[in-house]
Structure formats: structure tokens, C-alpha cells
Design an enzyme around this catalytic site. Structure first.
Site, short mmCIF file in Angstrom:
data_model
loop_
_atom_site.label_atom_id
_atom_site.label_comp_id
_atom_site.label_asym_id
_atom_site.label_seq_id
_atom_site.Cartn_x
_atom_site.Cartn_y
_atom_site.Cartn_z
CG HIS A 28 -1.63 1.19 1.29
ND1 HIS A 28 -3.16 0.99 0.95
CD2 HIS A 28 -1.66 2.30 1.72
CE1 HIS A 28 -3.59 2.34 0.95
NE2 HIS A 28 -2.77 3.03 1.67
CD GLU A 29 1.64 3.60 3.54
OE1 GLU A 29 2.05 4.88 3.03
OE2 GLU A 29 0.63 3.56 4.46
CG HIS A 32 0.14 6.11 -0.75
ND1 HIS A 32 -1.01 6.64 -1.36
CD2 HIS A 32 -0.01 5.51 0.43
CE1 HIS A 32 -1.96 6.38 -0.63
NE2 HIS A 32 -1.61 5.65 0.55
#
Length: 441
Positions: A28-29, A32
């Protein structure tokens, strides 16, 4: 000494949970981070975990990659962020940046770059799930369309079928393909012995065997009565409360008739017999056309008494099928939340961290393949959760960006701070509610 096995199970479960969470958070990160980098936004810190830093290094772009002591999450802190959630700008830092440097911050970047960076986290969760599901399809293949017998599983009673046999009819009903095989198998009555017309080595013949869908455990559901009672894949149920069973279709009505009272099962396992007592659990199941039905279940999954030969699946076929699995998980999750809110099904269907940790341990105990599959399901759930329009989540940020695109200006700073605080309260309340379900349901 007697407590050591329990502690061992606890540490194994906790370890599996930390590994699962760390992988999902990293995916997920990283979404980003990498999309932010592509959009010209500089990441100062990429952290797996919170709290005191255990390991860290700074790469050539000036991003500090670190592992922190509390492995229950992670974050990317971009240049100019006041905190790890990118909730606001650090004015003390922003005031010292020139126009070019401000462009490299989350708050000074164009709206499209900010929105893309925020959306990338959930998007990478979905892409990870698609890659895993497609990988399983590529490695395992799909059942061939012909009802040919693969490896035959051990079964009690008459078994005259062999690996390689092509089934052409069941009890005189033709089965030209696999779809017809299951249609006929569901329709024929339960019998101890079933007749099969087959082709073997070019010769047509009739042989006998068990019901095509016998009362055999092809799988054991998580958090089920069968799993808690120690049932194993391959177990064959021969009796339910003394009543003989020869087809899997006989199990649901017999279990439902107990209405939650314990049922006694006579089990055949690798030539030996044993008796087990299971207490069915009230379960809300999604229906194919939407909605849910509530049934009493013990957690056995049906299947045939033989494996189906498989065919190869290429990426062109695997990727849409994998995306369809993502769509099914998302639609069932949204439908389940809606039916819980309306009171149609129990709120106990919502699991919290303890439930997720327990599931992580069970899937890891089932093998690496099961654990990786669970990671894909969990990644989809995390991606969906982060898209909820709750301030502090990615979905809340995207709502603020949508407002900015329509109004031509960002939300008022005081209103934004108030909404972020409200979002934190909502998220905390959801976590506490789910944790209560874990402990008391």
C-alpha cells in the site's frame, strides 16, 4: 510446561499476522511512494512500523527507508507534511521553500499529482491481489472441460474408477462435458453405489463408485466447527446422529435440523473410523443474486472424489478472471456491510484485528499457498477500506481533492482539521466495535 503449546500457537499466530500486515502495508505505502515519485513529489521517509527506529538507510534520492519497533502499520512522509498522514502542511518547512521546492511537496503539487498519489495506495493493493490470483491460475490451471478422472482420493466402499477414465454417463444420464457432470451429479439421488459409463483405454464399459459428490471434506472453512473439532481434508462423513449419509447434499438438512444443537458425526479417515461431536454455527452466506441467507453450518466444503485434470491458463485469460475475483470480494464486502447496517445479518460478521490475526495463523498453518491466497484477499479488503470516504483515510483525501476540483479552492483549514479529527474518531470507533466482535461474538 502444559502452557507451552498454547504459547507456541499464540506466537505463531502473532507472527503470521505481523508478516501478513507488513506485506500488505508495504504494498500500500509503496503505491503512494512510487506514484508520488513519478509525479514529482519527494518522499522524505518510508517507514514500515511506528515508534523507535530499528534499521534505516537513506537512498540516493534522499528518502529514508526505515523499520520501526511497532510493526502494526506504516507510512510515507512526503516533503512538507506536518505528520505521517499528510493531513496538513508543516508551515515552518513550507515557508522556507522556493517555488521549485514547493512543487516537490504534497501540498504544493498540482491537484492531479496529489490525487494520483493518494489513489495509488489502494490501487496497488488491488494490483497485488490481481497478480496473486492470476499467478495461482497460471500455476494451477483451470479444470479441463471434459469429465475425465484425475487422481482418485481414498474413499470407503466400492471404487472401480481409475485415473484416466473418461466419464460419459452417470446412472444412464449423459455427461458430455464438465458442466453436465455437475448438473447430473446434483440431481441424482443419494445412493451408496452409483453406476458410471466410462471410456478406458478406448473401451466403453460400466463401473461402480461412490456418489459423484460424496460427503467428503474437500475443504475446511476457517473459524468453523469442523476445524475446531479437528476434522481434516479428506475426511468422509458416514453418519450424522446415527443416520447414514452417502452424498454431500444430505449433510445440510441434517445439520440444519439440529438448530444449533451438537451433532454426532461418524467419520472415515484413511481406513479408520472415529466419532466427533460438532456444534453448528449460525452463518450468513451471500447469495448469487445479492443478499444473504442465514444457515446452520459445520464448515465442510464439497467436491468430487477425484481431481480434475487441468488445462494451462495464459495471462490474457488469467488477468480478467483474477480481476473478477477482486470484483466478487468487493461486491460481497459492500453488500455485507449494507446488510449489517440495515440489521438483515449479524454485525458479528465484521472481524477486527484479533479475528484477522487468527485467520492469518490458520491460513499459515494450512500451508504457504493458503497464506499467500489470504494475503491477496486481505490486500483487497485493505484497499477497499482505504477508499471509504472517511477523513484521514485515502478515500477522505480523495473527497477533499474532488471538492477542490469543483470549487476551485481547497477546503477551509479549520473545517479540514475538524473533519480529520472526526474521521479519527469514526475510525477508532469502528476498530473498537470490530475488536468487540472478536472478543464477544
Amino acid at each position: 510446561m502444559g502452557l507451552l503449546p498454547e504459547f507456541g500457537n499464540l506466537f505463531f499466530t502473532l507472527g503470521a499476522f505481523i508478516v501478513a500486515l507488513s506485506i500488505i502495508v508495504t504494498v500500500h505505502e509503496y503505491g503512494h511512494y512510487i506514484v508520488g515519485r513519478w509525479c514529482g513529489i519527494h518522499a522524505e521517509v518510508f517507514s514500515l512500523g511506528f515508534g523507535p527506529v530499528l534499521l534505516s538507510r537513506v537512498d540516493r534520492r534522499g528518502t529514508r527507508w526505515q523499520v520501526a519497533a511497532l510493526p502494526f502499520g506504516g507510512y510515507v512522509k512526503f516533503l512538507g507534511d506536518a505528520d505521517a498522514a499528510s493531513a496538513g502542511a508543516d508551515e515552518a518547512v513550507m515557508s522556507h521553500l522556493d517555488a521549485g521546492q514547493r512543487r516537490r511537496t504534497m501540498h504544493g503539487a498540482p491537484l492531479w499529482a496529489r490525487a494520483a498519489t493518494i489513489f495509488a495506495g489502494p490501487a496497488f493493493n488491488f494490483l497485488f491481489s490481481i497478480a496473486v490470483f492470476a499467478g495461482f491460475l497460471w500455476v494451477q490451471g483451470l479444470p479441463a472441460d471434459t469429465p475425465r478422472v484425475g487422481a482418485v482420493h481414498p474413499m470407503p466402499g466400492v471404487m472401480e474408477l481409475r485415473q484416466g477414465d473418461l466419464i460419459t454417463a452417470i446412472d444412464d444420464q449423459p455427461v458430455p462435458d464438465l458442466r453436465a457432470f455437475y448438473r447430473v451429479a446434483d440431481a441424482i439421488p443419494p445412493e451408496a453405489v452409483t453406476r458410471y459409463a466410462i471410456e478406458r483405454d478406448g473401451q466403453a464399459m460400466t463401473v461402480q463408485g461412490p456418489h459423484p459428490i460424496p460427503p467428503r471434506a474437500a475443504g475446511i472453512a476457517l473459524a468453523s466447527a469442523a476445524r475446531d473439532a479437528g476434522m481434516q481434508v479428506g475426511d468422509v462423513v458416514q453418519t450424522v446422529d446415527g443416520a447414514p449419509v452417502t452424498a454431500f447434499s444430505e449433510l445440510p438438512p441434517l445439520v440444519a435440523a439440529a438448530e444449533g444443537a451438537p451433532v454426532a458425526l461418524g467419520i472415515w479417515r484413511d481406513g479408520a473410523t472415529l466419532d466427533l461431536s460438532l456444534t453448528p454455527r449460525r452463518t450468513d452466506l451471500p447469495l448469487p443474486d445479492g443478499g444473504f441467507e442465514t444457515r446452520w453450518l459445520i464448515g465442510l466444503q464439497s467436491g468430487t472424489f477425484f481431481d480434475h485434470p487441468t488445462r494451462a491458463v495464459g495471462p490474457i485469460e488469467a488477468l480478467p478472471l483474477a480481476a473478477g475475483q477482486i470484483g466478487g470480494i468487493v461486491s460481497n464486502s459492500i453488500s455485507g456491510l449494507y446488510h449489517m447496517v440495515t440489521g438483515a445479518i449479524s454485525t458479528c460478521n465484521l472481524s477486527g484485528p484479533v479475528g484477522i490475526a487468527t485467520t492469518s495463523g490458520e491460513m499459515a498453518a494450512d500451508g504457504l499457498g493458503s497464506f499467500i491466497w489470504f494475503l491477496a484477499v486481505l490486500s483487497t479488503a485493505v484497499g477497499l477500506l482505504n477508499l471509504f470516504p472517511i477523513p484521514i483515510l485515502d478515500g477522505g483525501h480523495l473527497v477533499f481533492h474532488a471538492y477542490e476540483a469543483l470549487a476551485g479552492r481547497p477546503p477551509n483549514e479549520r473545517v479540514l482539521n475538524l473533519l480529520m479529527s472526526l474521521g479519527l474518531v469514526i475510525l477508532g470507533a469502528m476498530m473498537l466495535f470490530a475488536l468487540g466482535n472478536d472478543l464477544f461474538c
